[in-house]
Design a protein around this motif. Structure first.
Motif, short mmCIF file in Angstrom:
data_model
loop_
_atom_site.label_atom_id
_atom_site.label_comp_id
_atom_site.label_asym_id
_atom_site.label_seq_id
_atom_site.Cartn_x
_atom_site.Cartn_y
_atom_site.Cartn_z
N PHE A 101 8.31 58.64 61.60
CA PHE A 101 7.96 57.89 60.38
C PHE A 101 8.81 58.27 59.17
CE2 PHE A 101 5.26 61.66 60.41
CZ PHE A 101 5.37 62.12 59.10
N ALA A 102 9.54 59.36 59.26
CA ALA A 102 10.30 59.82 58.09
C ALA A 102 11.79 59.80 58.36
CB ALA A 102 9.87 61.24 57.73
N ASN A 103 12.50 58.99 57.64
CA ASN A 103 13.94 58.85 57.83
C ASN A 103 14.68 59.38 56.61
OD1 ASN A 103 16.28 56.10 57.80
ND2 ASN A 103 16.42 57.94 59.04
N LEU A 104 15.43 60.41 56.84
CA LEU A 104 16.14 61.08 55.75
C LEU A 104 17.61 60.70 55.79
CD1 LEU A 104 15.83 63.29 53.58
CD2 LEU A 104 16.38 64.97 55.34
N ARG A 105 18.09 60.09 54.71
CA ARG A 105 19.50 59.66 54.66
C ARG A 105 20.18 60.22 53.42
NH1 ARG A 105 19.48 53.43 57.08
NH2 ARG A 105 18.71 54.13 59.11
N PRO A 106 20.99 61.23 53.59
CA PRO A 106 21.71 61.76 52.43
C PRO A 106 22.84 60.82 52.02
CG PRO A 106 21.79 63.27 54.34
CD PRO A 106 21.29 61.96 54.83
N ALA A 107 23.08 60.71 50.73
CA ALA A 107 24.26 59.99 50.23
C ALA A 107 24.92 60.91 49.21
CB ALA A 107 23.88 58.66 49.61
N TYR A 108 26.05 61.39 49.58
CA TYR A 108 26.69 62.50 48.86
C TYR A 108 28.13 62.13 48.63
CZ TYR A 108 28.70 67.24 48.70
OH TYR A 108 29.39 68.36 48.37
N LEU A 109 28.61 62.36 47.43
CA LEU A 109 30.02 62.05 47.15
C LEU A 109 30.87 63.28 47.42
CD1 LEU A 109 31.96 59.82 45.98
CD2 LEU A 109 31.86 61.15 43.87
N TYR A 110 31.70 63.21 48.45
CA TYR A 110 32.60 64.32 48.72
C TYR A 110 33.69 64.36 47.66
CZ TYR A 110 30.62 65.32 53.26
OH TYR A 110 29.76 65.70 54.25
#
Ligand code: IPM
Ligand code: MG
Length: 366
Positions: free
Chosen positions: A106-115
């Motif tokens: 039920f828990a979807n973790l999506r990081p969005a990170y600027l390299y």
């Protein structure tokens, strides 16, 4: 330790990128004294071809029995692939939805990170990028429109389609808790995204999030309407730490957030339940147009494997090592084609490599 990893290679570029992630995991195993045993699980188009359905009961059992599942990508070209002439419940994506539901992910973790190294690939202007940004989207994954009742019927002689958006307070509470928990490990800010000016489900969402927030006095939180959030992501992405949202909004916003980083080929994701197991997959799709050409970017899958080490196996040191190896390879100037600068004059500073070579280079640096 010995870990039993279920592997869904899937379709399109899936098998290629998963191979590179296994390569990196094996290197971790060698270096830190673990063994990873892989068991292939059929899902998506390849499962349709082999069994007639996108996910068999046997595949679900395999996934349940694994310590964690690593996935590439599934699906094909929706206009040309015969898989999309099947009825919707038999198409590749139905397999993924069934797996999410069967494992209660039920828990979807999506990081969005600027390299830092990939700033040039970011489509935003420099003054918007500023010092960069680093957010995670905590998306509810087993409720809402995706799993509500749906039908298409004739009403007064006109075809009429209905999809239902339902959330119970328990479903909202458990994802909100996950969102606030992860915020405690980060910059302690939650932006809960809804459409409370229109939807009842969103008004309930807001109420429950406010209740949960009381247990986290250190976390600052705000509510934001989803249309405003879509705008803020391109206007001032640095304001976000944890975005907490329901299934459909999270689907849309996570694509937007990843595009804003300029490198969807870099972004990993984890789908979790209340056990230690989980499903780890890149945020991007199966890219059937470039499958089999050894040009896909395996980094999102490699970073998903790092998330698996961290969240399912509690191997933080090993996860750090994978992430550091990825950063180092970028620093050393290696790029797959999707993250090469587009301007010819900037290309000379980089070495363009294929999928396998990228995997080798990262494994070498572990
Ligand atoms: C995703 C994908 C899936 C979704 C599709 C493939 C069903 O877009 O994981 O974001 O909509 O959840
Ligand atoms: Mg999506």
């Amino acid at each position: 330790m010995n870990y039993h990893v279920g592997v869904i290679s899937g379709d399109g570029i899936g098998p290629e990128i998963v191979n590179e992630a296994k390569k990196v995991l094996d290197k971790i195993g060698e270096k830190y004294g673990h063994t990873f045993e892989y068991e292939e699980i059929l899902m998506g188009g390849c499962s349709i071809d082999a069994t007639g359905v996108p996910l068999t009961d046997h595949a679900i059992e395999q996934a349940k029995a694994a310590d964690a599942v690593l996935m590439g990508s599934i699906g094909g070209n929706t206009s040309t692939s015969p898989w999309y002439r099947l009825e919707p419940s038999l198409r590749p994506e139905a397999g993924l939805l069934k797996l999410r539901k069967s494992l209660n992910l039920f828990a979807n973790l999506r990081p969005a990170y600027l390299y830092e190294e990939l700033k040039a690939a970011c489509p935003l202007r420099d003054e918007i990028i500023g010092e960069g940004f680093d957010m995670v989207i905590m998306r509810e994954l087993t409720g809402g429109l995706y799993f509500g009742e749906r039908k298409t019927e004739e009403v007064n002689g006109k075809l009429t389609a209905t999809d239902t958006l339902t959330y119970s307070e328990d479903e909202i509470r458990r994802i909100a808790v996950k969102g606030f928990d992860i915020a405690m490990k980060r910059r302690k800010k939650v932006t809960s995204v809804d459409k409370a000016n229109v939807l009842d489900s969103s008004r309930l969402w807001r109420k429950v999030v406010e209740e949960v927030a009381k247990d986290y006095p250190e976390v600052s939180y705000e509510h934001m309407l989803v249309d405003n959030c879509a705008m803020q992501l391109v206007n001032n992405p640095a304001q976000f730490d944890v975005i907490l949202t329901e299934n459909m909004f999270g689907d849309i916003l996570s694509d937007e957030a990843s595009m804003v980083t300029g490198s969807i080929g870099m972004l990993s994701s984890a789908s979790m339940n209340d056990t230690k197991s989980g499903l780890y997959e890149p945020s991007h799709g199966s890219a059937p147009d470039i499958a089999g050409q050894d040009i896909a970017n395996p980094i999102a899958t490699i970073l998903s494997a790092a998330m698996m080490l961290r969240y399912s196996f509690d191997l933080d040191k090993e996860a750090d090592a994978v992430e550091a190896a990825v950063k180092q390879v970028l620093k050393d100037g290696y790029r797959t084609v999707d993250i090469m600068p587009k301007e010819t004059e900037k290309k000379s500073a980089f070495t363009q490599v294929g999928c396998k070579k990228m995997g080798d280079l990262i494994a070498e640096r572990v």
